[in-house]
Motif scaffolding. Structure first.
Motif, short mmCIF file in Angstrom:
data_model
loop_
_atom_site.label_atom_id
_atom_site.label_comp_id
_atom_site.label_asym_id
_atom_site.label_seq_id
_atom_site.Cartn_x
_atom_site.Cartn_y
_atom_site.Cartn_z
N ALA A 148 5.40 -13.05 8.46
CA ALA A 148 6.00 -12.35 9.60
C ALA A 148 7.31 -11.66 9.20
O ALA A 148 7.77 -10.75 9.89
N GLU A 149 7.89 -12.07 8.07
CA GLU A 149 9.22 -11.60 7.69
C GLU A 149 9.22 -10.54 6.59
O GLU A 149 10.13 -9.72 6.52
N ILE A 150 8.25 -10.57 5.70
CA ILE A 150 8.33 -9.73 4.50
C ILE A 150 7.27 -8.63 4.50
O ILE A 150 6.23 -8.77 5.16
N PRO A 151 7.51 -7.55 3.77
CA PRO A 151 6.53 -6.46 3.69
C PRO A 151 5.22 -6.92 3.04
O PRO A 151 5.22 -7.77 2.15
N LEU A 152 4.13 -6.29 3.46
CA LEU A 152 2.81 -6.62 2.94
C LEU A 152 2.73 -6.40 1.43
O LEU A 152 2.02 -7.11 0.73
N SER A 153 3.48 -5.44 0.91
CA SER A 153 3.41 -5.10 -0.51
C SER A 153 3.77 -6.29 -1.40
O SER A 153 3.21 -6.46 -2.49
N PHE A 154 4.68 -7.15 -0.93
CA PHE A 154 5.07 -8.30 -1.74
C PHE A 154 3.98 -9.36 -1.76
O PHE A 154 3.82 -10.07 -2.75
N VAL A 155 3.23 -9.47 -0.68
CA VAL A 155 2.09 -10.38 -0.66
C VAL A 155 1.03 -9.89 -1.64
O VAL A 155 0.41 -10.67 -2.36
N GLU A 156 0.84 -8.58 -1.68
CA GLU A 156 -0.14 -7.99 -2.60
C GLU A 156 0.26 -8.22 -4.06
O GLU A 156 -0.58 -8.52 -4.91
N VAL A 157 1.55 -8.06 -4.34
CA VAL A 157 2.05 -8.31 -5.71
C VAL A 157 1.80 -9.76 -6.10
O VAL A 157 1.30 -10.06 -7.18
N ILE A 215 -1.21 -14.15 -8.94
CA ILE A 215 -1.97 -15.40 -8.81
C ILE A 215 -3.39 -15.23 -9.36
O ILE A 215 -3.89 -16.11 -10.08
N GLN A 216 -4.03 -14.11 -9.06
CA GLN A 216 -5.38 -13.88 -9.57
C GLN A 216 -5.37 -13.75 -11.08
O GLN A 216 -6.28 -14.25 -11.76
N TYR A 217 -4.34 -13.09 -11.62
CA TYR A 217 -4.21 -12.99 -13.08
C TYR A 217 -4.03 -14.37 -13.69
O TYR A 217 -4.64 -14.71 -14.71
N ALA A 218 -3.19 -15.19 -13.05
CA ALA A 218 -2.92 -16.54 -13.56
C ALA A 218 -4.19 -17.39 -13.55
O ALA A 218 -4.49 -18.10 -14.51
N ARG A 219 -4.96 -17.31 -12.47
CA ARG A 219 -6.19 -18.10 -12.37
C ARG A 219 -7.24 -17.64 -13.38
O ARG A 219 -8.07 -18.42 -13.83
N LYS A 220 -7.18 -16.38 -13.74
CA LYS A 220 -8.12 -15.84 -14.72
C LYS A 220 -7.76 -16.25 -16.14
O LYS A 220 -8.63 -16.40 -17.00
N SER A 255 5.51 -7.13 -15.38
CA SER A 255 4.91 -5.79 -15.50
C SER A 255 4.18 -5.42 -14.21
O SER A 255 4.16 -4.25 -13.81
N ILE A 256 3.56 -6.41 -13.55
CA ILE A 256 2.90 -6.15 -12.26
C ILE A 256 3.93 -5.74 -11.21
O ILE A 256 3.74 -4.79 -10.45
N ILE A 257 5.05 -6.47 -11.18
CA ILE A 257 6.13 -6.15 -10.23
C ILE A 257 6.68 -4.76 -10.50
O ILE A 257 6.92 -3.97 -9.58
N ALA A 258 6.87 -4.44 -11.78
CA ALA A 258 7.40 -3.11 -12.14
C ALA A 258 6.46 -2.01 -11.68
O ALA A 258 6.88 -0.98 -11.15
N GLU A 259 5.16 -2.24 -11.86
CA GLU A 259 4.16 -1.24 -11.48
C GLU A 259 4.05 -1.09 -9.97
O GLU A 259 3.98 0.04 -9.45
N LYS A 260 4.07 -2.20 -9.23
CA LYS A 260 3.83 -2.17 -7.79
C LYS A 260 5.10 -1.87 -6.98
O LYS A 260 5.04 -1.21 -5.94
N VAL A 261 6.24 -2.39 -7.46
CA VAL A 261 7.48 -2.27 -6.69
C VAL A 261 8.43 -1.23 -7.28
O VAL A 261 9.31 -0.72 -6.60
#
Length: 281
Positions: free
Chosen positions: A64-73, A78-83, A138-144
């Protein structure tokens, strides 16, 4: 499927067939809608279902507090880590990691730098998680569009370790310090340098992670075969003398009394790591 609660334009909650709350995300999925309206399922991008009610509550507050983009990042990391790891990652990572990344970016934009005092230890004790943390930057740099410092790779790595052990961040920091202190005791007792790529070192650190977790949570362990302990104490007397120093440290710092079972495994691990070092010297 009907909306139970609108958190913001991009996040809603619904009830499934078992009357359990689901968190649903999608850009504009709640725009112009209210509780009781039907969900446009074509707009659904992500569905969360956290079994832990307290964790689910925290997730709702966060979304409810943060932008959706941070959830996507966070989701991408998390998906990369699980892989890239075969370790189970607890769902609490969705709350802790998303929250951390959001505030890390916010601090960076405000020019506030937080140094990671455990960066060196994190690289040593959790190399796999640290590599994932580096990729996360690198994901954060690309997305944010922001390049965070290396310290953040270490923080993200510890969040991953937390999620594997299902522990809070302050507990994980204490566990890491515990491991560091015990390794120092053994290192200076024998005057050795560790071979950090050896199996013996890996096993010792792994043992210390779970040993520390139990000590910090004040979970006592019952003694088992006393005759085996007596044999190990006699045959590995040098390692046992070092284990006694570790025992004194734990009594002083954590007011915990080690059992014969604790001393048995501690002595065996110390013996193995020192023996391996001496064989290779």
């Amino acid at each position: 499927m009907q909306i139970k609660q609108v958190l913001n334009n991009n996040v809603i909650t619904v009830l499934d067939e078992q009357d359990q709350e689901l968190v649903i995300m999608g850009r504009g999925i709640a725009f112009g809608r209210k509780a009781g309206d039907d969900v446009d399922e074509s707009q659904i991008e992500k569905t969360f279902k956290l079994d832990d009610k307290e964790m689910n509550k925290r997730l709702l507050e966060l979304l409810a507090e943060i932008p959706l983009s941070f959830v996507e990042v966070s989701e991408d990391i998390i998906q990369y880590a699980r892989k890239h790891t075969n370790k189970k990652i607890h769902d609490n990572i969705y709350v802790s990691l998303t929250d951390h990344i959001y505030y890390a970016v916010e601090r960076f934009q405000q020019g506030i730098a937080i140094k990671n005092a455990l960066l060196w230890e994190t690289k040593r004790f959790y190399p796999e998680e640290y590599r994932i943390g580096q990729h996360a930057l690198s994901i954060i740099a690309e997305k944010v569009g922001i390049i965070l410092p290396e310290d953040e790779a270490g923080f993200i790595a510890l969040h991953l370790v937390n999620a594997q052990m299902n522990e809070d961040m302050p507990v994980m920091i204490n566990i890491t310090k515990f491991i560091q202190d015990v390794l120092h005791i053994v290192k200076f007792h024998f005057g050795i340098e560790y071979e950090e790529d050896s199996l013996a070192y890996y096993r010792f650190v792994t043992h210390l992670k779970f040993f520390a977790q139990r000590i910090l949570n004040h979970r006592t362990q019952k003694d088992s075969d006393n005759s085996l302990f007596e044999m190990v104490k006699t045959n590995y007397s040098r390692a046992y003398a070092c284990a006694q120093k570790v025992q004194s440290y734990i009594q002083k710092m954590y007011q915990e009394q080690l059992t014969d079972e604790d001393m048995l495994y501690l002595t065996i691990h110390i013996h193995r790591i020192v023996q391996k070092k001496e064989e290779n010297s």
